[in-house]
Structure formats: structure tokens, C-alpha cells
Design an enzyme around this catalytic site. Structure first.
Site, PDB file in Angstrom:
ATOM      1  CG  ASN A  70      23.306  48.026  -7.608  1.00  0.00           C
ATOM      2  OD1 ASN A  70      24.324  47.593  -6.984  1.00  0.00           O
ATOM      3  ND2 ASN A  70      23.312  48.914  -8.744  1.00  0.00           N
ATOM      4  CB  SER A  71      19.408  50.714  -2.605  1.00  0.00           C
ATOM      5  OG  SER A  71      19.422  49.287  -1.815  1.00  0.00           O
ATOM      6  NE  ARG A  72      25.879  49.451  -5.458  1.00  0.00           N
ATOM      7  CZ  ARG A  72      27.137  48.694  -5.618  1.00  0.00           C
ATOM      8  NH1 ARG A  72      28.237  49.067  -4.886  1.00  0.00           N
ATOM      9  NH2 ARG A  72      27.006  47.636  -6.380  1.00  0.00           N
ATOM     10  CB  SER A 104      29.685  44.027  -9.202  1.00  0.00           C
ATOM     11  OG  SER A 104      30.542  44.766  -9.940  1.00  0.00           O
ATOM     12  NE  ARG A 144      29.534  48.133 -12.454  1.00  0.00           N
ATOM     13  CZ  ARG A 144      29.520  46.967 -12.952  1.00  0.00           C
ATOM     14  NH1 ARG A 144      29.482  46.959 -14.370  1.00  0.00           N
ATOM     15  NH2 ARG A 144      29.365  45.709 -12.277  1.00  0.00           N
ATOM     16  CG  PHE A 159      28.508  38.284   6.617  1.00  0.00           C
ATOM     17  CD1 PHE A 159      28.538  39.319   6.023  1.00  0.00           C
ATOM     18  CD2 PHE A 159      27.471  37.171   6.660  1.00  0.00           C
ATOM     19  CE1 PHE A 159      27.536  39.426   4.924  1.00  0.00           C
ATOM     20  CE2 PHE A 159      26.466  37.490   5.631  1.00  0.00           C
ATOM     21  CZ  PHE A 159      26.643  38.551   4.731  1.00  0.00           C
ATOM     22  CG  HIS A 172      36.209  45.322  -8.888  1.00  0.00           C
ATOM     23  ND1 HIS A 172      35.341  44.326  -9.385  1.00  0.00           N
ATOM     24  CD2 HIS A 172      35.584  46.218  -8.306  1.00  0.00           C
ATOM     25  CE1 HIS A 172      34.321  45.040  -9.065  1.00  0.00           C
ATOM     26  NE2 HIS A 172      34.407  46.136  -8.216  1.00  0.00           N
ATOM     27  CB  CYS A 211      30.713  38.822  -5.369  1.00  0.00           C
ATOM     28  SG  CYS A 211      29.709  38.146  -6.603  1.00  0.00           S
ATOM     29  CE1 TYR A 230      23.972  52.360  -9.083  1.00  0.00           C
ATOM     30  CE2 TYR A 230      25.567  51.850 -10.895  1.00  0.00           C
ATOM     31  CZ  TYR A 230      25.192  51.632  -9.513  1.00  0.00           C
ATOM     32  OH  TYR A 230      25.679  50.554  -8.895  1.00  0.00           O
ATOM     33  N   GLY A 231      25.710  55.698 -10.103  1.00  0.00           N
ATOM     34  CA  GLY A 231      27.267  55.681  -9.685  1.00  0.00           C
ATOM     35  C   GLY A 231      28.268  55.266 -10.501  1.00  0.00           C
ATOM     36  CD  GLU A 235      31.584  32.713  12.681  1.00  0.00           C
ATOM     37  OE1 GLU A 235      32.859  32.473  12.709  1.00  0.00           O
ATOM     38  OE2 GLU A 235      30.864  32.686  13.204  1.00  0.00           O
ATOM     39  CE  LYS A 263      34.811  44.739  -5.172  1.00  0.00           C
ATOM     40  NZ  LYS A 263      33.590  43.930  -5.787  1.00  0.00           N
ATOM     41  CB  THR A 264      31.639  46.801   1.110  1.00  0.00           C
ATOM     42  OG1 THR A 264      31.785  47.535  -0.264  1.00  0.00           O
ATOM     43  CG2 THR A 264      31.520  47.578   2.073  1.00  0.00           C
ATOM     44  CG  ASN A 265      29.579  42.813   3.815  1.00  0.00           C
ATOM     45  OD1 ASN A 265      29.014  42.904   4.736  1.00  0.00           O
ATOM     46  ND2 ASN A 265      29.075  43.134   2.677  1.00  0.00           N
ATOM     47  CG  ASP A 293      34.474  49.095  -5.812  1.00  0.00           C
ATOM     48  OD1 ASP A 293      34.118  47.851  -5.696  1.00  0.00           O
ATOM     49  OD2 ASP A 293      34.645  49.611  -6.727  1.00  0.00           O
TER      50      ASP A 293
HETATM   51  P1  GTP Z   1      30.297  46.072  -5.183  1.00  0.00           P
HETATM   52  O1  GTP Z   1      30.289  47.401  -4.364  1.00  0.00           O
HETATM   53  O2  GTP Z   1      29.237  45.935  -6.236  1.00  0.00           O
HETATM   54  O3  GTP Z   1      31.699  45.935  -5.772  1.00  0.00           O
HETATM   55  O4  GTP Z   1      30.249  44.984  -4.051  1.00  0.00           O
HETATM   56  P2  GTP Z   1      31.014  44.201  -2.956  1.00  0.00           P
HETATM   57  O5  GTP Z   1      31.885  43.209  -3.761  1.00  0.00           O
HETATM   58  O6  GTP Z   1      31.675  45.315  -2.161  1.00  0.00           O
HETATM   59  O7  GTP Z   1      29.821  43.635  -2.211  1.00  0.00           O
HETATM   60  P3  GTP Z   1      29.419  43.683  -0.810  1.00  0.00           P
HETATM   61  O8  GTP Z   1      30.361  43.456   0.257  1.00  0.00           O
HETATM   62  O9  GTP Z   1      28.621  44.852  -0.715  1.00  0.00           O
HETATM   63  O10 GTP Z   1      28.497  42.432  -0.485  1.00  0.00           O
HETATM   64  C1  GTP Z   1      27.298  42.166  -1.583  1.00  0.00           C
HETATM   65  C2  GTP Z   1      26.069  41.324  -1.088  1.00  0.00           C
HETATM   66  O11 GTP Z   1      26.739  40.141  -0.585  1.00  0.00           O
HETATM   67  C3  GTP Z   1      25.452  41.832   0.188  1.00  0.00           C
HETATM   68  O12 GTP Z   1      24.246  41.746   0.293  1.00  0.00           O
HETATM   69  C4  GTP Z   1      26.137  41.116   1.266  1.00  0.00           C
HETATM   70  O13 GTP Z   1      25.325  41.085   2.396  1.00  0.00           O
HETATM   71  C5  GTP Z   1      26.528  39.653   0.701  1.00  0.00           C
HETATM   72  N1  GTP Z   1      27.683  39.295   1.194  1.00  0.00           N
HETATM   73  C6  GTP Z   1      28.941  39.717   1.668  1.00  0.00           C
HETATM   74  N2  GTP Z   1      29.718  39.082   2.061  1.00  0.00           N
HETATM   75  C7  GTP Z   1      29.107  37.636   2.521  1.00  0.00           C
HETATM   76  C8  GTP Z   1      29.332  36.411   3.270  1.00  0.00           C
HETATM   77  O14 GTP Z   1      30.241  36.379   3.550  1.00  0.00           O
HETATM   78  N3  GTP Z   1      28.373  35.584   2.969  1.00  0.00           N
HETATM   79  C9  GTP Z   1      27.254  35.682   2.458  1.00  0.00           C
HETATM   80  N4  GTP Z   1      26.547  34.695   2.328  1.00  0.00           N
HETATM   81  N5  GTP Z   1      26.777  36.932   1.815  1.00  0.00           N
HETATM   82  C10 GTP Z   1      27.959  37.964   1.906  1.00  0.00           C
HETATM   83  C1  SPV Z   2      30.331  47.860  -8.704  1.00  0.00           C
HETATM   84  O1  SPV Z   2      29.250  47.301  -9.576  1.00  0.00           O
HETATM   85  O2  SPV Z   2      31.301  46.934  -8.740  1.00  0.00           O
HETATM   86  C2  SPV Z   2      30.314  48.875  -7.925  1.00  0.00           C
HETATM   87  C3  SPV Z   2      29.208  49.825  -7.864  1.00  0.00           C
HETATM   88  O3  SPV Z   2      31.286  48.894  -7.093  1.00  0.00           O
HETATM   89  S1  SPV Z   2      29.540  51.005  -9.327  1.00  0.00           S
HETATM   90  O4  SPV Z   2      30.267  51.887  -8.684  1.00  0.00           O
HETATM   91  O5  SPV Z   2      28.235  51.490  -9.752  1.00  0.00           O
HETATM   92  O6  SPV Z   2      30.247  50.253 -10.271  1.00  0.00           O
HETATM   93 MN    MN Z   3      32.746  47.238  -7.404  1.00  0.00          MN
END
Ligand code: GTP
Ligand code: SPV
Ligand code: MN
Length: 615
Positions: free
Chosen positions: A395-397, A280, A84, A523, A258, A282, A229-230, A525, A284-286, A305
Site C-alpha cells: 500500500n505504498s503511495r 480501494s 486505513r 489497463f 468513491h 481496485c 497515514y493518508g 485495453e 480507479k487511478t489507473n 478517487d
Molecule cells: P485507491 O487509491 O486505494 O482508492 O485505489 P484505486 O482504486 O485508485 O486503484 P489503482 O488504480 O491504484 O490500482 C490498484 C492496483 O490494481 C494497482 O497495483 C494496479 O496496478 C492494479 N490494477 C489497476 N487496474 C488494473 C487492471 O485493469 N487490471 C489488473 N490486472 N490490475 C489492475
Molecule cells: C483508499 O484507501 O481508498 C485510498 C487511500 O484512496 S486513502 O486515502 O488512504 O484512503
Molecule cells: Mn480510494
């Protein structure tokens, strides 16, 4: 969505819609941008195959080995178009004040003049795709429609994964229009900004050095130029579902955030719903797809997201995920950190952008198991484990249908959504912020959200690792004055029965010890923290009152079987008064940027924090 077929390629004179407004807008944009062809997207499988084949022909897509990743593709962007572009993103409200102080602003008419100049003839030599879509459910009480026009087949293919789209959506818009309901639809215009002269060969990733990502909040309209880009180009996502929707939400009394949404079930079968706002990249997906390490607990995903949240008739805050797919960060994703994401991806039907490509036709990225002996990097260069450069961009997706997620909660398909029990705010901070802190009440929780800070990540172009305030993880996504946004949050607490609203917490998975390593394993934990959150809500877990809120009593956090020393746990949970005193001037400076627009209760919260830290 059922595949419907009808004439797919038309001219503006034969637009396949009875909706006059949409037909007229498409004709107007075609006149301006001069595409060679117009294609109204049906969303059919046949269309997907046509589009992906054409993307293979232009070299944008490389088909992956169907035995390992069926119906899936690798794409590499231009090296300058990977994230972005926050400094090119504008909120063009009529009054500058309504965009300030956190957004770029230009007066809407000047911006339109400027961008009409960029759009003039910009689709020459290309196909213009018309994508009717809906964010959220097509059967929602008031469906949130949009129509994206784009000259990118990559964007079209990705939109089919990320949003409910196609003929079925268009028919629903027409039906409601015919019934006199004037359904709302957001016009969303996108161009990569690279017209082709007759005979000129295309490139694999067309884009333009000049980029604009523009929201017109009063008109509920989006114009994007120059990036594929996305977040810059899939306009249903950040531009609509956050920036434009946050303005609608302010006007109508709801929240567009968000946030991930997850369903948590205890060993006793008690179910809770949690929403969490992390900036972003940080986590969320995990967290949304977490596999708990504590026995008997399960997590099901609802969204990863974006959450749209409304007060229900029962006074609770109900959330839906408006999206239809995951656009997830690839690096760091593996069988240990996110087994459910891996399982979802392996089912195929996915697009991978800026990851590495292996000789056997598979994808790879840093942090994934089975490091290949050699690969082609996202830049198209030979890569080996000895290489000093990353194989995949940070930031590969992956772009994957949400329906492939085996732990998707059934409630995902319910247009009413789920009632949220807890909201977590979280950031990426090496110091200061404890593993988890419970807010004392709604206003204190709003203060936690408004002062949320995090180290910047590769999800946006610019420096990485710089601490900045990212209120409610929405800094790049608030479509109006952020002071008004805080007032809106305060107002939700004031206008409703707070006893029925979610309890708020502040988490930090990213605190580091003296050795520089993460103190908390994270993760799966993180389920231990979710358990404490739920037990706090139910009045079961003990907590220590500190100047910043309630943190776990060391004995109240379930650490059974956790590989962590008492000292590490104490450091992860510590409230260091000196570190917090150092935070005060930064919070004060942040709040001062809002002048009189900052709600007074947030200054009161600041004064309370200061007094507690000084006593
Ligand atoms: P956007 O899609 O950009 O909004 O990101 P997101 O908030 O969904 O983040 P995502 O879950 O994809 O995690 C981003 C990065 O943080 C990845 O490389 C994960 O491996 C790392 N990460 C996620 N959860 C944890 C955690 O609990 N501990 C640590 N150390 N790293 C984490
Ligand atoms: C973010 O950056 O918070 C994402 C990826 O979720 S994007 O859709 O490119 O904004
Ligand atoms: Mn996001």
C-alpha cells in the site's frame, strides 16, 4: 494558488483571522493539546521549503535526486502505520441506528470524553499547524470549507498537495462570513498522539498504538488520533469528502461517492463522461488516466478517487472532483500500466511513502521498470532482487499535484463539473463476475452497486484477498446507515427523470482463468470496454440478455489487435448460472443484515435475479 506572506507563527491570542469561530476553535484545541507553537499555514512555496527542510532534519523525509525527481521526498512510516484502520474508524451519530449496521459506533459524548483524555497535552513539544482548506472549488456556489489542525508536518505538506489550502482559502471564508453568508466549515482535528518531553528526541514517524478515526455526522466534525497515514490523517479526503459529505449529500439530495471521473472522446469527436466506483486498490487511478489501445480514442482525467455529484438544472447528474492531487498506489504503476501517472510523477513536487529508495536517490517499487541491483526497502533494510521480502509496502503511495497531469481535462477547473453519462461499479473477483454487464435500469444498477463484492486489499489493515460486500465501493466510507444510503440511491432515480441520469454497468478486470492468471489484460485495453459502454448508451452495440443483465455479444466488443484467444474472451464474458446461484445466499445474507432498513425495491431486484437464474 498565489503565495501570500504574513506573520506565520503566532500564539492563540494573535490568530491571523477575523473569523471568530475559527479563532475560538483553534484556541480551544491549543488549550487542550498544549503545543509549543501554532503555525497558520499560508500554502506558500516558502512555507513548503521550510516544512520539507524540517522534515529532512527529523529524518522523516529523504530528498530525492533533483535530476530525476525534482522537489520530491521519500518517507517511510512506522511499520505499524501503513493503511486505513477500519476497525478503529467510528461514526459517532447521536443515535446508534444512524451508524448501523456497517460502521463502528460509540455515543458521541462518551467518545469525546475518551478522546479528550487522549488529546490532553498530546501536542507538547510540537508545532500545531492550522490548515484552512476547501474541498472542491473555492468559487463553488457553496464552497465546502474545512480547517485541519494537525501536529504533523508530513500531514501539512501532504495536505498542500491533496487540497486547495492556505491564506487564499482563509480570506474567502472571512469574506463570506463578513457578507453574512455563514460559510460552512468542517473542524478536523488530527494528532499523531506522541507528545515530546523537554529534550526528548523526535522519531522519523511519530504515531501511537491507540488509534481513533472519528466522524461526528450531526456536528460535521472530525477527530483523528494516533496515525499519520493518508486516509487516517489527511482529513479532507476520506473523512470529510466521503464520510461527512455523504451525510450532507443525504440531507441535501446529492451524492458523495468513491469514484473516479474521466472524459472519453471518440474518433468522431463525441465526448462522454464516465464515473466509476471500485474499492480501494481496485483500479480507479489507473482507469482515470487510461491510455487507450484502440486508435482514435482519448481519455482525459478529471478525478481518480472521489466524485461529488448533483442533479443539474438540466436534470443530468453533474460531477466534480473535490481533490487537488493524486494519492495513488505505487506498486504496479509503470510505463505500460499507467504511463500518464509516471509522466505526472516525474515532474516532481511529490511525496513517496513506503516505497524503496535506490542508491542514486530515486524511488522504486514492485512492478516498476529498471529493477535496481540494490535498494533500501521501505523498512530501511538492504534489499536486492533476490530478497524474499517486498521492497515497497503493497500500500505504498505517491502524493502528486493533479495539475501536473498532462491529460487533465480543462473541465477539472469548472466548479459546475461535468454531466455523467455512465456509472461503472467494479470489484476484484477471481470468478463469477463478467468483464462487463449493463444494468437494465436505475434500480437494477443500484442493486448491482448495493451487492458489489470485492477481494480485500492492502489499502486497509487486515486480511487481504477475502471476498466481502463493498456497496458502491463505499463500505468504509458511508457516514450513515447503509440501508438509508441505498434508499437515497433509489430515491435519486425516483425523484428525477431517469432518461437523463447515467446508465449503469458492472465491470470486473480481475477474473482469472484455470491457470490462475488474469483473463483480461486490463489497463489500456479497458478502453475496449469503455467503447462498448458508450456504444450501448448510443444504441449502437449489440448485447446478449442474461439473468444478470446485458453482456457484450462476442462480436460487439472491439477486439481488433487484442492478444486474446476466443476461449479467453468467452471465459471473461461468461455468465455461469451455477456460480451465480452460489452467489444468491450470500446476497440474501448481506441484505438481511439491514432488516427493515433495506429498500423494498432491492428485495424485488433480488427476487427477479433469483427467478431468472432458476428459470
Ligand atoms: P485507491 O487509491 O486505494 O482508492 O485505489 P484505486 O482504486 O485508485 O486503484 P489503482 O488504480 O491504484 O490500482 C490498484 C492496483 O490494481 C494497482 O497495483 C494496479 O496496478 C492494479 N490494477 C489497476 N487496474 C488494473 C487492471 O485493469 N487490471 C489488473 N490486472 N490490475 C489492475
Ligand atoms: C483508499 O484507501 O481508498 C485510498 C487511500 O484512496 S486513502 O486515502 O488512504 O484512503
Ligand atoms: Mn480510494
Amino acid at each position: 494558488m498565489t503565495a501570500l506572506t504574513h506573520t506565520e507563527t503566532t500564539t492563540e491570542q494573535t490568530a491571523p483571522t477575523t473569523h471568530q469561530g475559527i479563532a475560538a476553535w483553534v484556541a480551544e484545541i491549543a488549550e487542550l493539546t498544549q503545543p509549543d507553537r501554532i503555525h497558520w499555514c499560508t500554502g506558500s512555496d516558502e512555507e513548503w521549503h521550510q516544512l520539507t527542510r524540517s522534515l529532512e532534519a527529523t529524518g522523516t523525509f529523504t530528498r530525492l535526486n533533483p535530476d530525476v525527481m525534482p522537489n520530491s521526498f521519500h518517507a517511510a512510516s512506522d511499520p505499524t502505520d501503513v493503511a486505513r484502520v477500519e476497525d478503529r474508524t467510528y461514526i459517532c451519530s447521536v443515535n446508534e441506528r444512524d451508524a448501523g449496521p456497517t460502521n463502528n459506533w460509540m455515543d458521541p459524548e462518551s467518545m469525546k470524553d475518551l478522546m479528550r483524555g487522549l488529546y490532553a497535552g498530546c501536542m507538547k513539544g510540537r508545532t500545531m499547524y492550522v490548515i484552512p482548506f476547501v474541498m472542491g472549488h473555492v468559487d463553488a456556489e457553496r464552497p465546502m470549507f474545512g480547517v485541519e489542525i494537525t501536529d504533523s508536518a508530513y500531514v501539512t505538506v501532504s495536505m498542500r498537495v491533496m487540497a486547495r489550502m492556505g491564506t487564499e482559502v482563509l480570506r474567502r471564508i472571512e469574506e463570506l462570513e463578513d457578507a453574512g453568508q455563514a460559510p460552512q466549515w468542517v473542524p478536523a482535528l488530527h494528532s499523531v498522539g506522541m507528545p515530546l518531553e523537554p529534550g526528548q528526541d523526535d522519531v522519523a514517524w511519530p504515531c501511537n498504538d491507540t488509534k481513533y478515526i472519528v466522524q461526528f455526522p450531526e456536528e460535521r466534525m472530525i477527530w483523528s488520533f494516533g496515525s499519520g497515514y493518508g486516509g487516517n490523517a489527511l482529513l479532507g479526503k476520506k473523512c470529510y469528502a466521503l464520510r461527512i459529505a455523504s451525510v450532507m449529500a443525504r440531507d441535501e439530495g446529492w451524492l458523495a461517492e468513491h469514484m473516479l471521473i474521466l472524459k472519453l472522446t471518440s474518433p468522431q469527436g463525441v465526448t462522454k463522461y464516465v464515473a466509476a466506483a471500485f474499492p480501494s486498490a481496485c483500479g480507479k487511478t489507473n482507469l482515470a488516466m487510461l491510455k487507450p489501445t484502440i486508435p482514435g480514442w482519448t481519455v482525459e482525467a478529471i478525478g481518480d478517487d472521489i466524485a461529488w455529484m448533483r442533479i443539474g438544472e438540466d436534470g443530468r447528474l453533474w460531477a466534480v472532483n473535490p481533490e487537488f492531487g493524486f494519492f495513488g498506489v505505487a506498486p504496479g504503476t509503470n510505463e505500460h500500466t499507467n504511463p500518464h501517472a509516471m509522466e505526472t510523477i516525474r515532474k516532481g513536487n511529490s511525496v513517496f511513502t513506503n516505497v524503496a529508495l535506490t542508491p542514486d536517490g530515486n524511488v522504486w517499487w514492485e512492478g516498476l521498470e529498471n529493477t535496481p541491483a540494490q535498494a533500501t526497502s521501505w523498512k530501511g533494510e538492504p534489499w536486492t532482487p533476490e530478497s524474499t521480502e517486498l521492497s515497497a509496502h503493497a500500500n505504498s503511495r505517491y502524493c502528486t499535484p493533479i495539475k501536473q497531469c498532462s491529460i487533465l481535462a480543462a473541465e477539472y477547473d469548472d466548479p459546475r463539473g461535468v454531466p455523467i453519462d455512465a456509472i461503472l461499479f467494479g470489484g476484484r473477483r477471481k470468478t463469477t463476475i463478467p468483464l462487463v454487464t449493463e444494468a437494465r435500469d436505475w434500480n437494477h444498477g443500484t442493486f448491482m452497486g448495493a451487492t458489489l463484492s470485492s477481494e480485500t486489499t492492502a489499502a486497509a489493515v487486515g486480511a487481504v484477498g477475502v471476498v466481502r460486500r463493498d456497496p458502491m465501493a463505499m463500505l468504509p466510507f458511508i457516514g450513515y446507515n447503509a440501508g438509508d444510503y441505498f434508499s437515497h440511491w433509489v430515491g435519486i432515480g425516483k425523484d428525477n427523470d431517469v432518461a437523463k441520469l447515467p446508465k449503469m454497468f458492472y465491470v470486473n478486470w480481475f477474473r482469472r482463468g484455470d491457470d490462475g492468471d488474469f483473463l483480461w489484460p486490463g489497463f489500456g485495453e479497458n478502453s475496449r470496454v469503455l467503447k462498448w459502454v458508450i456504444e450501448r448508451i448510443d444504441g449502437q452495440a449489440a448485447a446478449v440478455e442474461t439473468p444478470i443483465g446485458h453482456v457484450p455479444d462476442p462480436g460487439s466488443l472491439d477486439i481488433d489487435g487484442l492478444d486474446l484467444t476466443d476461449d479467453e474472451l468467452a471465459q471473461a464474458l461468461a455468465v455461469d448460472v451455477e456460480e451465480w446461484r452460489a452467489e444468491l445466499p450470500q446476497i440474501q445474507e448481506w441484505f438481511e443484515t439491514f432488516g427493515d432498513d433495506l429498500p423494498a425495491v432491492l428485495w424485488s431486484e433480488f427476487d427477479t435475479l433469483k427467478a431468472r437464474l432458476e428459470s
